[in-house]
Write an enzyme that holds these catalytic residues in place. Structure first.
Site, PDB file in Angstrom:
ATOM      1  N   ARG A   1      93.322  57.323  61.889  1.00 55.33           N
ATOM      2  CA  ARG A   1      94.123  57.281  63.113  1.00 55.33           C
ATOM      3  C   ARG A   1      95.512  57.873  62.933  1.00 55.33           C
ATOM      4  NH1 ARG A   1      91.727  51.478  64.171  1.00 55.33           N
ATOM      5  NH2 ARG A   1      92.872  51.294  62.243  1.00 55.33           N
TER       6      ARG A   1
ATOM      7  N   GLU B   1      92.443  43.059  52.343  1.00 56.48           N
ATOM      8  CA  GLU B   1      92.287  41.610  52.477  1.00 56.48           C
ATOM      9  C   GLU B   1      91.099  41.120  51.651  1.00 56.48           C
ATOM     10  OE1 GLU B   1      92.104  38.257  56.007  1.00 56.48           O
ATOM     11  OE2 GLU B   1      92.317  40.369  56.498  1.00 56.48           O
TER      12      GLU B   1
END
Length: 175
Positions: free
Chosen positions: A62, A99
């Site tokens: 992106r 994460e």
């Protein structure tokens, strides 16, 4: 449409995605609005000029969406930072923690020279791992980072703290 509030109104909120308790900021509704997309790039360009970059780095994927038109509007070159195995020539690579797990980013070794001042661009600053990895790649080339530019910053997360100190960070919209 010229205000960040107008742009923010075009970003859809999706609760409990990708998991319960997460409020996802979906930019696809902004991207499909021609005026909103143009205003986003225009405002990001206004912010970027103050850092005097001489090229734009977009982080896959992106960061490409915002980095390419930003480079075009500012008359600068565009340098992609990609996931492993996507660049054909010799690369610098940095691995970073997610994460749950790890990921890596790469940049061509000859993409930047020590005299370059790239602006690192991505859509979102959240936990900061991806942007920090891109910064490490730039540092491996010997170039000096002019700044960071994001469409969105999630200020409840520690993204800014992971970025190199003393380098300007701008986000068009903060949540």
């Amino acid at each position: 449409m010229t205000t960040t509030a107008d742009i923010q109104a075009l970003i859809r909120e999706i609760p409990d995605f990708p998991q319960p308790g997460i409020l996802f900021r979906d930019i696809t509704t902004l991207l499909k609005d021609a005026d909103g997309l143009k205003a986003s790039i225009d405002l990001m360009a206004e912010q970027a000029v103050q850092y005097q970059p001489d090229c734009i780095i977009g982080i896959e994927s992106r960061g490409f969406i915002f980095g390419m038109p930003l480079a075009y509007q500012l008359g600068l070159s565009f340098i992609p930072v990609r996931k492993p195995g996507k660049l054909p020539a010799a690369v610098h690579q940095v691995s970073y923690d997610l994460e749950y797990g790890q990921d890596s980013l790469e940049i061509h070794q000859d993409a930047l020279q020590p005299h370059h001042r790239p602006l690192i661009v991505d859509d979102l600053l959240a936990t900061g791992g991806t942007a920090a990895a891109a910064a490490q790649l730039v540092q491996k080339t010997g170039a000096t980072i002019a700044g960071f530019s994001f469409l969105i910053e999630l200020t409840d997360l520690p993204g800014r703290q992971k970025l190199p100190e003393g380098i300007p960070v701008n986000a068009l919209i903060s949540y």
